[in-house]
Design a protein around this motif. Structure first.
Motif, PDB file in Angstrom:
ATOM      1  N   ILE A  17       0.862  -1.177   0.000  1.00 16.77           N
ATOM      2  CA  ILE A  17       0.000   0.000   0.000  1.00 16.77           C
ATOM      3  C   ILE A  17       0.903   1.234   0.000  1.00 16.77           C
ATOM      4  N   PRO A  18       0.669   2.195  -0.871  1.00 14.07           N
ATOM      5  CA  PRO A  18       1.502   3.408  -0.869  1.00 14.07           C
ATOM      6  C   PRO A  18       1.469   4.088   0.500  1.00 14.07           C
ATOM      7  N   PRO A  19       2.607   4.496   1.018  1.00 17.02           N
ATOM      8  CA  PRO A  19       2.636   5.125   2.345  1.00 17.02           C
ATOM      9  C   PRO A  19       2.086   6.539   2.311  1.00 17.02           C
ATOM     10  N   MET A  20       1.588   6.987   3.442  1.00 16.32           N
ATOM     11  CA  MET A  20       1.176   8.381   3.588  1.00 16.32           C
ATOM     12  C   MET A  20       2.351   9.151   4.179  1.00 16.32           C
ATOM     13  N   ASP A  21       3.064   9.859   3.321  1.00 17.54           N
ATOM     14  CA  ASP A  21       4.182  10.670   3.781  1.00 17.54           C
ATOM     15  C   ASP A  21       4.259  11.916   2.920  1.00 17.54           C
ATOM     16  N   GLY A  22       5.257  12.745   3.177  1.00 15.08           N
ATOM     17  CA  GLY A  22       5.369  13.995   2.433  1.00 15.08           C
ATOM     18  C   GLY A  22       4.151  14.867   2.668  1.00 15.08           C
ATOM     19  N   ALA A  23       3.527  15.319   1.591  1.00 12.80           N
ATOM     20  CA  ALA A  23       2.328  16.159   1.700  1.00 12.80           C
ATOM     21  C   ALA A  23       1.143  15.406   2.280  1.00 12.80           C
ATOM     22  N   LEU A  24       1.229  14.062   2.298  1.00  9.28           N
ATOM     23  CA  LEU A  24       0.139  13.242   2.824  1.00  9.28           C
ATOM     24  C   LEU A  24       0.424  12.738   4.236  1.00  9.28           C
ATOM     25  N   SER A 194     -11.714   5.679  -9.089  1.00  7.39           N
ATOM     26  CA  SER A 194     -11.624   5.187  -7.719  1.00  7.39           C
ATOM     27  C   SER A 194     -10.998   3.810  -7.592  1.00  7.39           C
ATOM     28  N   TRP A 195     -11.506   2.834  -8.334  1.00  9.08           N
ATOM     29  CA  TRP A 195     -11.032   1.459  -8.130  1.00  9.08           C
ATOM     30  C   TRP A 195      -9.601   1.280  -8.624  1.00  9.08           C
ATOM     31  N   ALA A 196      -9.088   2.214  -9.437  1.00 12.35           N
ATOM     32  CA  ALA A 196      -7.698   2.162  -9.884  1.00 12.35           C
ATOM     33  C   ALA A 196      -6.808   3.064  -9.044  1.00 12.35           C
ATOM     34  N   HIS A 197      -7.383   3.772  -8.040  1.00 17.68           N
ATOM     35  CA  HIS A 197      -6.633   4.610  -7.086  1.00 17.68           C
ATOM     36  C   HIS A 197      -5.784   5.662  -7.808  1.00 17.68           C
ATOM     37  N   ARG A 198      -6.372   6.375  -8.756  1.00 18.93           N
ATOM     38  CA  ARG A 198      -5.568   7.324  -9.515  1.00 18.93           C
ATOM     39  C   ARG A 198      -6.425   8.429 -10.123  1.00 18.93           C
ATOM     40  N   LEU A 199      -5.728   9.478 -10.588  1.00 20.29           N
ATOM     41  CA  LEU A 199      -6.329  10.516 -11.412  1.00 20.29           C
ATOM     42  C   LEU A 199      -5.836  10.328 -12.835  1.00 20.29           C
ATOM     43  N   ILE A 200      -6.755  10.460 -13.788  1.00 12.39           N
ATOM     44  CA  ILE A 200      -6.397  10.335 -15.190  1.00 12.39           C
ATOM     45  C   ILE A 200      -6.886  11.566 -15.945  1.00 12.39           C
ATOM     46  N   LYS A 221      -1.196   5.564  -7.834  1.00 13.10           N
ATOM     47  CA  LYS A 221      -0.823   4.932  -6.569  1.00 13.10           C
ATOM     48  C   LYS A 221      -1.228   5.774  -5.360  1.00 13.10           C
ATOM     49  N   LEU A 222      -2.473   6.220  -5.371  1.00 16.13           N
ATOM     50  CA  LEU A 222      -2.992   6.935  -4.211  1.00 16.13           C
ATOM     51  C   LEU A 222      -3.227   5.954  -3.060  1.00 16.13           C
TER      52      LEU A 222
END
Length: 364
Positions: A17-24, A194-200, A221-222
């Motif tokens: 799972i992508p970590p929540m770091d930096g701006a997140l 949503s189901w792909a966890h991304r913006l396109i 990779k949100l």
């Protein structure tokens, strides 16, 4: 290597799972924010510079400056999408698939449902006054989003309805498009998938062969499931993420036989699936790390629900965020909007519209 596809059959699959770091980086910004209004399951915040309109169940309401909400219109089905034009015209999508238009000056009317529409999840007006419609699923209504996710569907689509009611398909085969940000006819539309966890990005939509345009990844990779997108006053955007990703859910999505049996035998509210709110019943699925210890629910524990608002800059890169962590109350953020220089967020799982403060003080 050439033999990798064959060897993958015998290898274990790592779930990351992508970590929540930096701006997140996690904080308590959403739980610390005052509530502008306490109301059941607020959703679909949108503003036209004069008023903030939102939905709650079957109702559309406007937020009053001194607090409280004024009813605008009621419908026979839950409201699943809203959009306000700069002129104040209001577009409404319903859970039964209907789309309506309430002009600021004029009579309300129903709009034709493009492509057998049954799941309007987001609406937006473009510069020409046409209505952009996101259909989250070709199989399920918006209220059945958990069924669509756990069925691993990708039958969403994007449509443009012009003033004459003509419908053009701009994209298809999308994994539950849930948010829209219209840039321009030449620069296209940003969609939260949503189901792909991304913006396109969907390239410029001024032509007639919109369905042939291939989406372009913008932010991948949100760490959660993205919901609606709204423009920010500084040229950036606001992104709501309505639930977190976690390893247990990702593992369940890989196990087809187990997941199918779960969907058949277990009540939906107790599925191993994302949720807008959690922790209200001992029957809910729970990962070991989420067990309360000495009466304390650890904020970093794995959770089926979470609250997350992300500020994006003009390049659509995260620069700031607001969180309600595993032990928080303001989960299930589905929409964000600016009005008169302040930022508001709809916590559908926390039954509140939150005032996040002055827009100018947030992010880069």
């Amino acid at each position: 290597m050439i033999f990798d596809p064959i060897l993958d059959i015998f290898r274990g699959k790592a779930i990351t799972i992508p970590p929540m770091d930096g701006a997140l980086k996690p904080n308590t910004g959403l739980d610390d924010a005052p509530a502008a209004l306490e109301i059941a399951a607020p959703d679909n915040l949108c503003a036209d510079g004069e008023r903030l309109v939102f939905s709650s169940g079957n109702q559309v309401l406007s937020l009053q400056p001194g607090g409280g909400a004024q009813p605008v219109q009621s419908f026979d089905a839950p409201v699943t999408a809203l959009a306000l034009s700069p002129a104040g015209d209001l577009a409404i999508g319903l859970d039964n698939g209907e789309i309506g238009l309430m002009p600021r000056n004029g009579q309300p009317r129903e709009l034709p449902a493009p492509g057998g529409l049954r799941c309007p999840t987001a609406l937006a007006f473009d510069a020409a006054g046409a209505l952009i419609v996101a259909q989250g699923s070709a199989l399920h209504p918006a209220s059945d989003w958990a069924v669509d996710l756990m069925s691993k569907n990708a039958g969403g689509s994007l449509w443009r309805l012009d003033a004459g009611g003509n419908a053009t398909c701009l994209a298809s085969g999308l994994a539950f498009p849930y948010g829209l940000l219209v840039l321009s006819e030449s620069h296209g539309i940003v969609v939260s998938e949503s189901w792909a966890h991304r913006l396109i990005g969907i390239p410029g939509h001024s032509g007639s062969n919109g369905g042939d345009r291939k989406p372009e990844p913008i932010l991948a990779k949100l760490p959660g499931y993205p919901a609606r997108l709204t423009p920010a006053s500084d040229g950036g955007a606001w992104l709501a993420l309505f639930a977190p990703r976690n390893r247990l859910i990702e593992f369940t999505l890989l196990e087809d036989a187990y997941r199918t049996q779960m969907m058949q035998d277990v009540k939906r509210e107790y599925w191993i699936a994302p949720a807008l709110a959690s922790g209200t019943s001992f029957l809910e699925p729970l990962q070991c790390g989420g067990v309360k210890t000495m009466g304390i629910h650890k904020p970093w524990s794995p959770s089926r629900s979470y609250g997350l608002v992300v500020k994006l800059d003009a390049s659509l890169r995260p620069v700031a965020s607001f969180h309600s962590r595993a032990n928080g109350r303001r989960h299930g953020i589905t929409a964000v909007a600016e009005l008169r220089g302040r930022v508001f967020a709809a916590s559908k799982g926390g039954n509140a519209i939150l005032d996040l403060g002055p827009a100018a003080a947030i992010g880069g």
